[in-house]
Design a protein around this motif. Sequence first.
Motif: not given
Length: 150
Positions: A70-76
Amino acid sequence: MTTTYSLRPTFAHYWCMENLYVSVGLLEEVEGLLKSVPEELKARALGGLLGLCRFRGEWKLGERIALRLIELEPSNCAHYALLCSVYASAGRWEDTHRVKAIIKESDERFSPGHRLVDLNEIANEFKTRERQPENQEIYVILDDLVSKLQ
């Protein structure tokens, strides 16, 4: 692999190693392996491991991985959905509802995640490519393995 055969590991290699380690309960080794994954492959490798954690009931590791994803890709949204599944499989219903509420409240459009289909495409590409002369040593080893398995 890198030193002996001058091959750079791909997502498929990391995914296979994750599966092997998790299947025999070597979770610390999996986390160590993930530290060596290049940044451009990190989210995909972590996503694959998160799915494994859900099925294996490893909710603590799954939670750590999901938070990193979630930190790396918060919109996934796939990461949130898998975290919900990890919590649900552990019977952590309050956490499951909390994550679902985050998804519902989000005004952002979520982007699609990576799927196992991606690995199929990688494997099929390797399988269907013509034999390259620079990879001849690999083909000799693979042919030997196939004949031993038969």
